[in-house]
Design an enzyme around this catalytic site. Structure first.
Site, PDB file in Angstrom:
ATOM      1  N   GLU A  34     -15.174  -1.100  -9.106  1.00 16.83           N
ATOM      2  CA  GLU A  34     -14.597  -0.628  -7.837  1.00 16.83           C
ATOM      3  C   GLU A  34     -15.082  -1.509  -6.691  1.00 16.83           C
ATOM      4  O   GLU A  34     -16.272  -1.870  -6.634  1.00 16.83           O
ATOM      5  CB  GLU A  34     -15.022   0.827  -7.640  1.00 16.83           C
ATOM      6  CG  GLU A  34     -13.953   1.749  -7.155  1.00 16.83           C
ATOM      7  CD  GLU A  34     -12.744   1.905  -8.062  1.00 16.83           C
ATOM      8  OE1 GLU A  34     -11.813   1.084  -7.955  1.00 16.83           O
ATOM      9  OE2 GLU A  34     -12.698   2.863  -8.849  1.00 16.83           O
ATOM     10  N   SER A 127      -0.213   5.278  -4.724  1.00 19.58           N
ATOM     11  CA  SER A 127       1.221   5.448  -4.482  1.00 19.58           C
ATOM     12  C   SER A 127       1.753   4.331  -3.584  1.00 19.58           C
ATOM     13  O   SER A 127       2.908   3.936  -3.703  1.00 19.58           O
ATOM     14  CB  SER A 127       1.501   6.816  -3.860  1.00 19.58           C
ATOM     15  OG  SER A 127       0.687   7.000  -2.733  1.00 19.58           O
ATOM     16  N   ASP A 172      -4.391  -2.808  -7.669  1.00 20.87           N
ATOM     17  CA  ASP A 172      -3.417  -1.717  -7.794  1.00 20.87           C
ATOM     18  C   ASP A 172      -2.019  -2.246  -8.108  1.00 20.87           C
ATOM     19  O   ASP A 172      -1.328  -1.742  -8.997  1.00 20.87           O
ATOM     20  CB  ASP A 172      -3.360  -0.895  -6.501  1.00 20.87           C
ATOM     21  CG  ASP A 172      -4.723  -0.392  -6.072  1.00 20.87           C
ATOM     22  OD1 ASP A 172      -5.661  -0.481  -6.885  1.00 20.87           O
ATOM     23  OD2 ASP A 172      -4.848   0.075  -4.928  1.00 20.87           O
TER      24      ASP A 172
HETATM   25  C1  GLA Z   1      -8.055   0.338  -3.287  1.00 21.23           C
HETATM   26  C2  GLA Z   1      -7.531  -1.085  -3.116  1.00 21.23           C
HETATM   27  C3  GLA Z   1      -7.885  -1.973  -4.322  1.00 21.23           C
HETATM   28  C4  GLA Z   1      -9.366  -1.870  -4.667  1.00 21.23           C
HETATM   29  C5  GLA Z   1      -9.810  -0.415  -4.722  1.00 21.23           C
HETATM   30  C6  GLA Z   1     -11.301  -0.289  -4.889  1.00 21.23           C
HETATM   31  O1  GLA Z   1      -7.396   0.990  -4.334  1.00 21.23           O
HETATM   32  O2  GLA Z   1      -6.149  -1.076  -2.931  1.00 21.23           O
HETATM   33  O3  GLA Z   1      -7.507  -3.293  -4.066  1.00 21.23           O
HETATM   34  O4  GLA Z   1     -10.145  -2.625  -3.789  1.00 21.23           O
HETATM   35  O5  GLA Z   1      -9.453   0.305  -3.548  1.00 21.23           O
HETATM   36  O6  GLA Z   1     -11.687  -0.803  -6.104  1.00 21.23           O
END
Ligand code: GLA
Length: 382
Positions: A34, A127, A172
């Site tokens: 993360e 989303s 994401d």
């Molecule tokens: C959000 C961001 C990702 C990533 C996560 C944390 O989802 O869109 O790019 O940095 O937080 O891991």
């Protein structure tokens, strides 16, 4: 994914015609890794069976876009999409993705769109990335413009960075496009190479528990990223993810306490990912669970992106025998925890956690079993 019959009815009720095409892009989970995607680290996301749907019917001279869940409708001409001005709120995602697609060479195809979702809102299941991907996929297909899946992910990320204002990484959008059934991926966010692993842990399953605090990234997220980038420059040992904890300590006098702690988190998380993959490969779920918990407390105490509700969900799971481990998932500031739980006592665990959460916050948390599914795709509906 919402059933085709329901999508048809919804589109018809807004536009009085039958849609021809359905663009679907899923939300994502992330097992570990993360806040390291924008540092070029490795992450372990997967696409899930819930996401954003856009149905399309051709006709007219402009684009009529309905956000069905919000009960909102807007209309854009080609020149409004090409030259703005850029709108705010939900429209920023759609307009931004349209604008970038046309700037890339896609042609404008007028018609009617209905956007709907079966992703729980604010649950941290991406989303926004799914919406960006669903739009770009649809526009590229309608205009017959080729865009590789990797470039599609990069374009969707650009929409978020430039038109929405969140300086997110690539995780994401990439996961929403490249997800595969029953698999999670190890994505190297600097090369964008990835490996797929079957999520096969006999006797255990992944469960999301919603803290019911709607997660919003925006400025909070940008501040964390900024701190990590300052740390990277200050330590001056190349990419932060390749630095050692000793280098962070040595540079701590030139950084704020928050920057030092955040850099410490990022470097520790990079080590955990390697151990975690090994633990999953060897079915050492106990170890995998412990690593999930270490990540949680790192996110909470060092990176400082957790909330009392997320911490409570983790803490009150700790004494349950079915819980192997878990953590807050995603960018933070609300959303879900992801939990590895033994199947034999799953119901008992859920009863336990619902009770504990309700006792403290006077609300029942929503629970979603995780089903890993294929990434974004289009379907003809006629
Ligand atoms: C959000 C961001 C990702 C990533 C996560 C944390 O989802 O869109 O790019 O940095 O937080 O891991």
């Amino acid at each position: 994914m919402i059933a085709s019959r329901d999508l048809l009815q919804l589109h018809q009720s807004w536009h009085q015609n039958i849609p021809a095409l359905h663009s679907f892009a899923p939300g994502r989970i992330n097992l570990l890794g993360e806040h390291v995607d924008y540092l070029g680290g490795h992450v372990l996301p997967a696409a899930i069976d819930k996401g954003i749907s856009i149905t399309f019917s051709p006709g007219g001279d402009r684009l009529s876009v309905v956000a069905a869940d919000l009960n909102k409708k807007t209309e854009w001409t080609e020149s409004q999409i090409r030259s703005g001005p850029a709108p705010a709120s939900w429209q920023a995602y759609v307009w931004g993705a349209l604008h970038e697609s046309l700037a890339h060479g896609a042609s404008f195809v007028p018609g009617q769109w209905t956007i709907s979702s079966d992703l729980p809102t604010g649950a941290g299941l991406s989303s926004s990335a799914a919406l960006e991907v669903a739009v770009i996929q649809l526009v590229m297909n309608l205009s017959g413009t080729h865009l590789s899946s990797k470039d599609m992910a990069l374009m969707a990320q650009k929409v978020e960075n430039l038109h929405v204002g969140t300086q997110c990484g690539i995780m994401d959008q990439f996961a929403s496009i490249h997800g595969q059934e029953d698999s999670f991926m190890e994505l190297d966010c600097s090369s964008l190479n990835y490996k797929l692993y079957k999520a096969d842990h006999p006797g255990a399953c992944w469960i999301l528990i919603n803290s019911m605090i709607s997660h919003e990234l925006g400025d909070n997220y940008n501040r964390i990223r900024h701190d990590l980038e300052v740390a990277e420059k200050t330590i001056n040992g190349g990419p932060l993810i390749q630095c050692s904890l000793e280098q962070v300590t040595a540079a701590s006098q030139q950084m704020s306490a928050a920057q030092t702690e955040r850099a410490t988190y990022a470097i520790s998380e990079v080590c955990r990912i390697k151990e975690f993959i090994e633990a999953l490969k060897t079915q050492n779920l106990e170890k995998a669970g412990k690593l999930l918990c270490s990540t949680h407390w790192g996110l909470s105490k060092q990176l400082k992106v957790s909330t009392p509700e997320l911490d409570h969900l983790v803490r009150s799971s700790e004494d349950h025998p079915a819980w192997l481990g878990g953590r807050m998932m995603g960018g933070g500031f609300g959303g879900c925890t992801i939990n590895l739980v033994t199947e034999d006592k799953l119901e008992d665990y859920l009863h336990h956690i619902r009770g504990k959460f309700a006792e403290r916050f006077d609300i029942q948390p929503d629970v979603y079993p995780v089903k890993l599914s294929r990434g974004a795709h289009l379907r003809r509906l006629d």
